[in-house]
Design a protein around this motif. Sequence first.
Motif, short mmCIF file in Angstrom:
data_model
loop_
_atom_site.label_atom_id
_atom_site.label_comp_id
_atom_site.label_asym_id
_atom_site.label_seq_id
_atom_site.Cartn_x
_atom_site.Cartn_y
_atom_site.Cartn_z
N LEU A 159 -29.26 14.93 -13.87
CA LEU A 159 -29.42 13.65 -14.57
C LEU A 159 -30.31 13.80 -15.79
CD1 LEU A 159 -29.88 10.80 -11.90
CD2 LEU A 159 -28.21 10.88 -13.74
N LEU A 160 -31.39 14.53 -15.62
CA LEU A 160 -32.34 14.71 -16.72
C LEU A 160 -31.73 15.53 -17.85
CD1 LEU A 160 -35.58 15.53 -14.66
CD2 LEU A 160 -35.01 13.37 -15.77
N ASN A 161 -31.02 16.62 -17.51
CA ASN A 161 -30.52 17.54 -18.52
C ASN A 161 -29.25 17.05 -19.19
OD1 ASN A 161 -32.65 19.25 -17.86
ND2 ASN A 161 -31.44 20.42 -16.38
N GLU A 162 -28.32 16.49 -18.42
CA GLU A 162 -27.02 16.13 -18.98
C GLU A 162 -26.98 14.73 -19.57
OE1 GLU A 162 -23.52 17.07 -16.77
OE2 GLU A 162 -24.44 18.81 -15.78
N PHE A 163 -27.81 13.83 -19.08
CA PHE A 163 -27.78 12.45 -19.57
C PHE A 163 -29.09 12.01 -20.23
CE2 PHE A 163 -24.40 12.42 -16.42
CZ PHE A 163 -23.40 11.73 -17.08
N GLY A 164 -30.07 12.91 -20.26
CA GLY A 164 -31.34 12.56 -20.89
C GLY A 164 -32.07 11.44 -20.18
N ALA A 165 -31.88 11.36 -18.87
CA ALA A 165 -32.54 10.30 -18.09
C ALA A 165 -34.05 10.48 -18.14
CB ALA A 165 -32.06 10.34 -16.63
N SER A 166 -34.74 9.36 -18.04
CA SER A 166 -36.21 9.40 -17.99
C SER A 166 -36.69 8.54 -16.84
CB SER A 166 -36.80 8.87 -19.31
OG SER A 166 -36.39 7.53 -19.54
N GLN A 167 -37.89 8.83 -16.37
CA GLN A 167 -38.45 8.02 -15.29
C GLN A 167 -38.65 6.59 -15.78
OE1 GLN A 167 -39.13 8.77 -12.14
NE2 GLN A 167 -38.68 10.96 -12.19
N PHE A 168 -38.27 5.63 -14.96
CA PHE A 168 -38.44 4.23 -15.33
C PHE A 168 -39.93 3.92 -15.37
CE2 PHE A 168 -38.12 -0.41 -14.01
CZ PHE A 168 -37.72 -0.83 -15.26
N GLY A 169 -40.36 3.26 -16.44
CA GLY A 169 -41.79 3.09 -16.68
C GLY A 169 -42.48 1.99 -15.92
N LYS A 170 -41.74 1.20 -15.13
CA LYS A 170 -42.36 0.10 -14.39
C LYS A 170 -42.70 0.53 -12.97
CE LYS A 170 -42.02 -3.05 -17.61
NZ LYS A 170 -43.20 -3.71 -18.20
N GLU A 171 -43.77 -0.04 -12.45
CA GLU A 171 -44.21 0.30 -11.10
C GLU A 171 -43.64 -0.69 -10.10
OE1 GLU A 171 -48.31 1.00 -8.51
OE2 GLU A 171 -48.38 0.80 -10.70
N PHE A 172 -42.85 -0.18 -9.16
CA PHE A 172 -42.30 -1.00 -8.09
C PHE A 172 -43.27 -1.02 -6.91
CE2 PHE A 172 -38.52 -0.34 -10.47
CZ PHE A 172 -37.60 -1.31 -10.08
N SER A 173 -43.26 -2.12 -6.16
CA SER A 173 -44.03 -2.13 -4.92
C SER A 173 -43.41 -1.14 -3.95
CB SER A 173 -44.04 -3.54 -4.31
OG SER A 173 -42.73 -3.97 -4.02
N GLU A 174 -44.22 -0.58 -3.08
CA GLU A 174 -43.73 0.48 -2.19
C GLU A 174 -43.17 -0.05 -0.88
OE1 GLU A 174 -46.86 3.29 -1.68
OE2 GLU A 174 -46.54 4.23 -3.62
N PHE A 175 -43.47 -1.31 -0.55
CA PHE A 175 -43.04 -1.84 0.73
C PHE A 175 -42.36 -3.18 0.57
CE2 PHE A 175 -46.36 1.10 1.99
CZ PHE A 175 -45.85 1.68 3.12
N ASP A 176 -41.44 -3.46 1.49
CA ASP A 176 -40.91 -4.80 1.69
C ASP A 176 -41.51 -5.32 2.98
OD1 ASP A 176 -39.29 -5.31 -0.41
OD2 ASP A 176 -37.47 -4.52 0.51
N CYS A 177 -42.00 -6.54 2.98
CA CYS A 177 -42.56 -7.14 4.19
C CYS A 177 -42.11 -8.58 4.33
CB CYS A 177 -44.09 -7.09 4.19
SG CYS A 177 -44.77 -5.42 4.23
#
Length: 424
Positions: A181-199
Amino acid sequence: MSPIRRIEEAKERCIAVANRVQSLPLSKVTDSCKQTLLRLVNSELNFLSRLSSASPDFSGPISANIGYLESVVHILQQTFVTGVSRVCKPIPLSSENEERKCSSKGIHVDIVCTVDRRPVWFIVSDRNPKYISWLGSHKNKGLRARVEKVLSAAQSCLMLKPFSVILFFSNGLDDVVTQKLLNEFGASQFGKEFSEFDCDFSKDLEYEWVNDFSRSYRRAIIFQLKVEHYSTSSESSQGCTCPLLGAVTPDWADKQSQLTLALIALVSGISNGGTGKLLATPVCEMMKRFKSNYEFVMAQVMSELQNPILVELGGLISGKRGMICESVHSEFKELVSMCGGHNEKLRAEYLLKCLLIVPDSPSERVMSLPTTRKIALKNKVIFGTGDYWHAPTLTANMGFVRAISQTGMSLSTIEHRPRALTGD
């Protein structure tokens, strides 16, 4: 855990997700989107109920989609996700060639929404990473083909064209596939922080909060693919030059957090200390002055007494540079000239000196909407110019906003209460 117990747990998760969908605010997610999600959850619940009742001694694997639905709702609950206009539906394609490539029904997109005032698509996967292959097989076309189809559809789509496509893998992704994904499509990590849990929580008989269900998203991997990187040279150059400032991209406006301001509300006598004077005026005089608009004006007076609009708007625009397009500038000056009083005209003159006036430059996607009674050409130009600059439009015209959302388009807007000129 026994298969029957796994089925019962999946049913409990369905109920928990349905409750979370119900709690999503309509200011973020349209009612039609919520109904789509509830139908999918209910379908899953009915499937599980039939499975447990028809086969009490069932011992096979459970093919359930509840994890996928949990992931979709988890994304919708993030504070930075706004303007959700479409969920778990195919996007109709504008190109016949693209329709033949993808399918007659279009390309499936899990969420159409706004992030940082830009339209985005979310593609969601809850699959086990070991079953996500890059090139695919006779059973699965593979992630590469899926990404290519989505990006191709994003380029060809006019009304719903996204700035970027977000790939959300709730259970993570294999290292080899990640590198592809990184090499062929130039994907980058999404810059927003998601919560780690659903409760989800409920009260027990002792009135203490207890955890009903919790799911971890610590392994989740989120990538961003910017659609403009895959456009042709003619497409990528379109809309990237500001006609006022030369070779400047719309990011300039985005970085300034600019707003298309609700000018009338800012200069109205109602908003600027005139409520007392209006309330002290005899009713007969007020009715003669405002005629059929009397009740409309008085409702605004009462609203102002309860919630002063300059306080509300001040919190939204403080520290930001306001911008308006030429159409708004011209119409505003005409309205103030015709209906404004001496003080309102002075406020308007001062306000216009503080604003950046840009040419009418509506985005292609907004202009591609059909012109109807509810989606007037004038409003497409105004809201489309805000969309071109990636700037939210501050508006009291919620009829237009609702009409836009019904098309499936995600548009960045901020609602405010209306105020009228009083001749002050």
